[in-house]
Each structure stands twice: as C-alpha cells, then as structure tokens.
Design an enzyme around this catalytic site. Structure first.
Site, PDB file in Angstrom:
ATOM      1  N   PHE A  25       0.832  -1.201   0.000  1.00 39.37           N
ATOM      2  CA  PHE A  25       0.000   0.000   0.000  1.00 39.37           C
ATOM      3  C   PHE A  25       0.869   1.255   0.000  1.00 39.37           C
ATOM      4  O   PHE A  25       1.742   1.422   0.858  1.00 39.37           O
ATOM      5  CB  PHE A  25      -0.893  -0.039   1.240  1.00 39.37           C
ATOM      6  CG  PHE A  25      -1.843   1.110   1.379  1.00 39.37           C
ATOM      7  CD1 PHE A  25      -2.950   1.220   0.554  1.00 39.37           C
ATOM      8  CD2 PHE A  25      -1.649   2.069   2.365  1.00 39.37           C
ATOM      9  CE1 PHE A  25      -3.845   2.262   0.705  1.00 39.37           C
ATOM     10  CE2 PHE A  25      -2.544   3.118   2.521  1.00 39.37           C
ATOM     11  CZ  PHE A  25      -3.642   3.217   1.690  1.00 39.37           C
ATOM     12  N   SER A  93       3.445  -6.927   2.695  1.00 48.29           N
ATOM     13  CA  SER A  93       2.502  -6.037   3.375  1.00 48.29           C
ATOM     14  C   SER A  93       1.083  -6.206   2.820  1.00 48.29           C
ATOM     15  O   SER A  93       0.532  -7.303   2.840  1.00 48.29           O
ATOM     16  CB  SER A  93       3.006  -4.589   3.268  1.00 48.29           C
ATOM     17  OG  SER A  93       2.320  -3.739   4.134  1.00 48.29           O
ATOM     18  N   MET A  94       0.477  -5.140   2.274  1.00 49.74           N
ATOM     19  CA  MET A  94      -0.827  -5.297   1.633  1.00 49.74           C
ATOM     20  C   MET A  94      -0.736  -6.297   0.488  1.00 49.74           C
ATOM     21  O   MET A  94      -1.705  -7.014   0.198  1.00 49.74           O
ATOM     22  CB  MET A  94      -1.353  -3.962   1.106  1.00 49.74           C
ATOM     23  CG  MET A  94      -2.702  -4.089   0.379  1.00 49.74           C
ATOM     24  SD  MET A  94      -3.243  -2.584  -0.444  1.00 49.74           S
ATOM     25  CE  MET A  94      -2.220  -2.583  -1.909  1.00 49.74           C
ATOM     26  N   ASP A 194       8.813  -4.205  13.370  1.00 49.50           N
ATOM     27  CA  ASP A 194       8.108  -3.679  12.201  1.00 49.50           C
ATOM     28  C   ASP A 194       7.283  -2.502  12.674  1.00 49.50           C
ATOM     29  O   ASP A 194       6.421  -2.648  13.534  1.00 49.50           O
ATOM     30  CB  ASP A 194       7.220  -4.782  11.600  1.00 49.50           C
ATOM     31  CG  ASP A 194       6.553  -4.374  10.292  1.00 49.50           C
ATOM     32  OD1 ASP A 194       6.232  -3.189  10.130  1.00 49.50           O
ATOM     33  OD2 ASP A 194       6.332  -5.262   9.444  1.00 49.50           O
ATOM     34  N   HIS A 224       9.983  -3.222   8.274  1.00 53.95           N
ATOM     35  CA  HIS A 224       8.826  -3.626   7.473  1.00 53.95           C
ATOM     36  C   HIS A 224       9.175  -4.006   6.037  1.00 53.95           C
ATOM     37  O   HIS A 224       8.775  -5.057   5.547  1.00 53.95           O
ATOM     38  CB  HIS A 224       7.779  -2.508   7.474  1.00 53.95           C
ATOM     39  CG  HIS A 224       6.528  -2.882   6.726  1.00 53.95           C
ATOM     40  ND1 HIS A 224       5.728  -3.940   7.102  1.00 53.95           N
ATOM     41  CD2 HIS A 224       5.961  -2.364   5.606  1.00 53.95           C
ATOM     42  CE1 HIS A 224       4.706  -4.041   6.278  1.00 53.95           C
ATOM     43  NE2 HIS A 224       4.833  -3.098   5.344  1.00 53.95           N
TER      44      HIS A 224
END
Length: 259
Positions: A25, A93-94, A194, A224
């Site tokens: 994202f 992530s996303m 993270d 992250h």
C-alpha cells in the site's frame, strides 16, 4: 501522470514456473524489484505489476480502492496461468493480503504462497475514525521506507490518502474472512521489529489459514520493507527453495508455455 523512477512494473519471460509478486500500500514495484530479478535470474517467469493509483503521486490513489488493486493482480495471475504450468504468488505487506485472497479465490490455480510482513488489519484509533475522517482530511503522513539498512530507500508516497486507507481497512476485513479458504503451502516471513505492520498480523494469518504445509521465518535484522533490508537475501533464497521443493522443474530452460 508519469511513473516515478524505479516504480515501473517488471516482467520476465522464463520457464514454465511463474511467480506473481504483489507490492504494498502506497509503495511500488521498486520494493520487490530485486526479488523479482533474483527469480528471473533463476529461470522463472516473473510478473510484478504496478497497482492502480500507485507509483505516480498520492492524489492518484484517492479515486482507487481495493477492488482496483485486486483486479490488477487477478488479471496478472490469470495471464500467468495461461502460459505457465505452475504459479506461485508472493506479496509484501498489503501485497501479502492480495496474495492470500488470490489463493482463497483461485484454489488449485495457485500452487504456493510466500508473504512478507503481511497486513491483516488497520490498527489504532485512526482506523476507527477513518469512515468519517476521510471526508474532512485528505491525507496523513506516509509509511514508506521503514528499513533498518542504511542507504536503502523505498519508492512510494510520503502521504496516505484517507479514502484509499478506508478501502484498505475494508479489504483487510474481507481477507480475514477468506483466510480459512487458504489451503496452499505457505511460507510466511516477518520482522519482529516492524513499525508499520505489527507481528500480531502474521500471527493472525497463521492461526486462520487452513494450510497444512506452513513455514514461519523471523527476519531479525529487518523492519517492514524487509525485501530491501538486511534480510533480503534470505527472503530470496528461502522463497526459491520453497518453489524448488514444490516444483522440482523450477529454473529449467524453456519457453513459458502451459504444460
């Protein structure tokens, strides 16, 4: 609107094993480009698309939502399936959430999953305020470049458009409901430190999927965006070994044609 330097999509025609990579994202393909190039160098067919609204300016995300982002990776998966014998889906992530939904919806068309710091929930007071706040505040401070490694930087937005963040929140809720439908072999790598996605999200994914072939790896040296961090080489090597275990013909020379 021109694409930011480095944020361009990436594709490579290799052998009959395909990999779809999904970025995060407000990020871009740049965060996964070294991973994609590593896989391509090992003879795999690789697709790393640029998600709608990403890679240009944050204002362009205001008119996009999860349906647009998911539709893009869904199209890419179908295209890979047309020309590859086996297809794996990777995500950060996303992008990890996108990968999990693809697995839940496409079943046997996805042969395995590798997710890095997958998002599962928009956390904090801000998340509860999103449905209303997005009508009064256009954007807030961004989340890019959460990286421990010095001189490593993520190409993405320095602002988060709240309309898009609200759509992301809804998407995470949808994916969470889909997780029991995920049965494919799963490699999940996550960073204890993270500052964007807490370890609780990875724990939630692991507790809800129905996969029986599951491997969890901790990325102790990274934040992250671990694919650009100290543990990047480990991610690349572990993911290729994961494919090699499930698809012994991975890396063989030849044109990507469905077998």
């Amino acid at each position: 609107m021109p694409v930011l330097p480095g944020a361009e999509p990436y594709r490579h025609e290799g052998g009959e094993i395909g990999v779809l990579l999904c970025h995060g994202f407000t990020g871009s393909p740049q965060s996964l480009r070294p991973w994609a190039e590593y896989l391509a160098k090992h003879g795999l067919t690789v697709s790393l698309p640029l998600l709608p609204g990403h890679g240009t300016r944050w204002e362009d995300m205001q008119i996009t939502g999860w349906q647009d982002w998911y539709a893009e990776v869904d199209r890419e998966l179908r295209a890979l399936r047309d020309r590859c014998a086996q297809v794996f889906v990777f995500g950060l992530s996303m992008g990890g959430a996108l990968a999990l939904r693809l697995a839940a919806k496409h079943g046997e068309a996805v042969n395995g999953l590798v997710v890095v710091n997958p998002g599962n929930k928009v956390h904090g007071v801000a998340a509860r305020a999103l449905p209303v706040a997005r009508h009064f505040v256009r954007s807030v401070k961004g989340i890019v470049s959460d990286i421990a490694k010095e001189d490593s930087e993520e190409v993405g937005y320095d602002r988060i458009p709240l309309h898009a963040a609200h759509s992301l929140r809804n998407f995470f809720q949808l994916v969470d409901g889909d997780l029991p439908q995920v049965t494919q072999p799963l490699l999940l790598l996550h960073s204890p430190q993270d500052h964007v996605v807490p370890p609780a999200d990875s724990a939630r994914v692991l507790s809800r999927v129905s996969s029986t072939d599951v491997t969890e790896i901790l990325l102790e040296q990274s934040y992250h965006v671990a694919t650009l961090d100290h543990d990047a080489d480990r991610i690349f090597d572990e993911s290729y070994a994961f494919i090699g275990r499930l698809a012994p013909r991975a890396g063989e020379e030849g044109t990507a044609t469905r077998g």
